[in-house]
Design a protein around this motif. Sequence first.
Motif, PDB file in Angstrom:
ATOM      1  N   HIS A  39       0.793  -0.722   0.335  1.00 52.64           N
ATOM      2  CA  HIS A  39      -0.289  -0.096  -0.283  1.00 52.64           C
ATOM      3  C   HIS A  39       0.950   1.363   0.289  1.00 52.64           C
ATOM      4  N   LEU A  40       2.297   0.941   0.964  1.00 50.07           N
ATOM      5  CA  LEU A  40       2.862   2.471   0.839  1.00 50.07           C
ATOM      6  C   LEU A  40       3.468   2.336  -0.594  1.00 50.07           C
ATOM      7  N   ALA A  41       4.444   1.521  -1.122  1.00 53.48           N
ATOM      8  CA  ALA A  41       5.016   1.469  -2.359  1.00 53.48           C
ATOM      9  C   ALA A  41       4.000   1.957  -3.572  1.00 53.48           C
ATOM     10  N   CYS A  42       2.720   1.248  -3.610  1.00 52.40           N
ATOM     11  CA  CYS A  42       1.406   2.056  -4.420  1.00 52.40           C
ATOM     12  C   CYS A  42       1.527   3.258  -4.495  1.00 52.40           C
ATOM     13  N   GLY A  43       2.205   4.203  -3.739  1.00 54.69           N
ATOM     14  CA  GLY A  43       1.295   5.630  -2.898  1.00 54.69           C
ATOM     15  C   GLY A  43       0.326   5.667  -2.354  1.00 54.69           C
ATOM     16  N   PHE A  44      -0.419   4.939  -2.060  1.00 57.51           N
ATOM     17  CA  PHE A  44      -1.208   4.474  -1.138  1.00 57.51           C
ATOM     18  C   PHE A  44      -2.863   4.608  -1.931  1.00 57.51           C
ATOM     19  N   GLN A  45      -2.353   4.283  -3.480  1.00 58.13           N
ATOM     20  CA  GLN A  45      -3.332   3.250  -3.551  1.00 58.13           C
ATOM     21  C   GLN A  45      -4.068   2.028  -3.114  1.00 58.13           C
ATOM     22  N   ARG A  46      -5.263   1.279  -3.521  1.00 59.50           N
ATOM     23  CA  ARG A  46      -5.616   0.615  -3.014  1.00 59.50           C
ATOM     24  C   ARG A  46      -4.929  -0.601  -3.614  1.00 59.50           C
ATOM     25  N   ILE A  47      -4.662  -1.627  -2.726  1.00 61.15           N
ATOM     26  CA  ILE A  47      -4.253  -3.449  -3.457  1.00 61.15           C
ATOM     27  C   ILE A  47      -4.852  -4.446  -3.045  1.00 61.15           C
ATOM     28  N   ALA A  48      -4.372  -5.663  -3.426  1.00 56.17           N
ATOM     29  CA  ALA A  48      -5.332  -7.158  -3.567  1.00 56.17           C
ATOM     30  C   ALA A  48      -4.196  -7.867  -3.355  1.00 56.17           C
ATOM     31  N   GLY A  49      -4.231  -8.570  -2.563  1.00 52.14           N
ATOM     32  CA  GLY A  49      -4.069  -9.936  -2.467  1.00 52.14           C
ATOM     33  C   GLY A  49      -3.892 -10.999  -3.396  1.00 52.14           C
ATOM     34  N   ILE A  50      -3.047 -11.446  -4.470  1.00 56.07           N
ATOM     35  CA  ILE A  50      -3.651 -11.892  -5.451  1.00 56.07           C
ATOM     36  C   ILE A  50      -3.423 -13.635  -5.281  1.00 56.07           C
ATOM     37  N   GLN A  51      -1.989 -13.954  -4.687  1.00 54.82           N
ATOM     38  CA  GLN A  51      -1.659 -15.598  -4.352  1.00 54.82           C
ATOM     39  C   GLN A  51      -0.611 -15.211  -3.040  1.00 54.82           C
ATOM     40  N   LEU A  52      -0.305 -15.982  -2.095  1.00 58.60           N
ATOM     41  CA  LEU A  52       0.185 -16.262  -1.524  1.00 58.60           C
ATOM     42  C   LEU A  52       0.539 -17.941  -0.583  1.00 58.60           C
ATOM     43  N   SER A  53       1.547 -17.857  -0.976  1.00 53.41           N
ATOM     44  CA  SER A  53       1.796 -19.014  -0.727  1.00 53.41           C
ATOM     45  C   SER A  53       3.142 -19.605   0.738  1.00 53.41           C
ATOM     46  N   THR A  54       3.189 -19.836   1.972  1.00 52.18           N
ATOM     47  CA  THR A  54       3.359 -19.729   3.131  1.00 52.18           C
ATOM     48  C   THR A  54       4.594 -21.683   2.951  1.00 52.18           C
ATOM     49  N   ASN A  55       5.511 -21.140   3.056  1.00 52.31           N
ATOM     50  CA  ASN A  55       6.210 -22.588   3.621  1.00 52.31           C
ATOM     51  C   ASN A  55       6.707 -22.916   5.374  1.00 52.31           C
ATOM     52  N   HIS A  56       6.027 -23.696   5.951  1.00 54.21           N
ATOM     53  CA  HIS A  56       6.028 -23.276   7.262  1.00 54.21           C
ATOM     54  C   HIS A  56       7.683 -24.591   7.510  1.00 54.21           C
ATOM     55  N   VAL A  57       8.453 -24.069   8.225  1.00 52.95           N
ATOM     56  CA  VAL A  57       9.958 -24.476   8.314  1.00 52.95           C
ATOM     57  C   VAL A  57      10.254 -25.309   9.016  1.00 52.95           C
ATOM     58  N   LYS A  58       9.648 -23.862  10.542  1.00 50.36           N
ATOM     59  CA  LYS A  58       9.956 -25.070  11.973  1.00 50.36           C
ATOM     60  C   LYS A  58       8.673 -24.588  12.795  1.00 50.36           C
ATOM     61  N   PRO A  59       8.410 -25.313  14.058  1.00 49.00           N
ATOM     62  CA  PRO A  59       7.318 -24.737  14.841  1.00 49.00           C
ATOM     63  C   PRO A  59       8.180 -23.579  16.216  1.00 49.00           C
ATOM     64  N   ALA A  60       6.524 -22.725  16.509  1.00 46.88           N
ATOM     65  CA  ALA A  60       6.951 -21.591  17.226  1.00 46.88           C
ATOM     66  C   ALA A  60       6.506 -22.431  18.216  1.00 46.88           C
ATOM     67  N   GLN A  61       7.024 -22.515  19.591  1.00 46.04           N
ATOM     68  CA  GLN A  61       5.617 -22.644  20.791  1.00 46.04           C
ATOM     69  C   GLN A  61       5.125 -21.881  21.773  1.00 46.04           C
ATOM     70  N   LEU A  62       4.512 -22.167  21.820  1.00 41.89           N
ATOM     71  CA  LEU A  62       4.327 -21.891  23.401  1.00 41.89           C
ATOM     72  C   LEU A  62       5.055 -20.721  24.777  1.00 41.89           C
ATOM     73  N   GLY A  63       5.233 -19.730  24.447  1.00 41.88           N
ATOM     74  CA  GLY A  63       6.063 -19.325  25.049  1.00 41.88           C
ATOM     75  C   GLY A  63       6.856 -18.683  23.860  1.00 41.88           C
ATOM     76  N   ASP A  64       7.349 -18.714  22.964  1.00 43.55           N
ATOM     77  CA  ASP A  64       8.499 -18.103  22.393  1.00 43.55           C
ATOM     78  C   ASP A  64       8.057 -17.358  21.295  1.00 43.55           C
TER      79      ASP A  64
END
Length: 164
Positions: free
Chosen positions: A73-98
């Motif tokens: 949103h900042l990088a495009c000069g405060f124009q509206r943006i829309a997410g069109i794709q998200l890919s997430t790889n989970h590598v290691k767990p973050a545990q309660l308390g981390d």
Amino acid sequence: MEDQPSSSSSSASSRTADLDAPLHAMGFEIDELSAHRVTGRLPITRKCCQGFEVLHGGVSAMIAEGLASLGAHLACGFQRIAGIQLSTNHVKPAQLGDLVYAEATPVSIGKTIQVWEVQLWKTDPSKPKDKILVSSSRMTLMGNIPVPEYAKGNILRVKKHAKL
């Protein structure tokens, strides 16, 4: 971990509440906000864990989408943006308390399409300088969409907290 928040923590919390209510509800705090870098942190509490007391993958994805969207949103000069794709790889767990740290940086900022990389990591208390990757996400967003009249207040909130 239940100590009173410091003033910088309080300001990060109010900043997050102003910018992204779902992230704020999970306890995430935005630290830095610019068109080239968005950072923050999340103490892992039961509120953001799945049944095995590790960070829920959907929360990791929500952080990635939230930070990449703010940066785009900042990088495009405060124009509206829309997410069109998200890919997430989970590598290691973050545990309660981390404590998990997050950083979003642009891979490519075009006139219409942007790609952002978002990494979440934790540290080993015995080696606090070592980063342990928790997840890595790549988000593609479309920008330069006119902001509807009803959403123009969002621009003022983002400008209030951004490093321009």
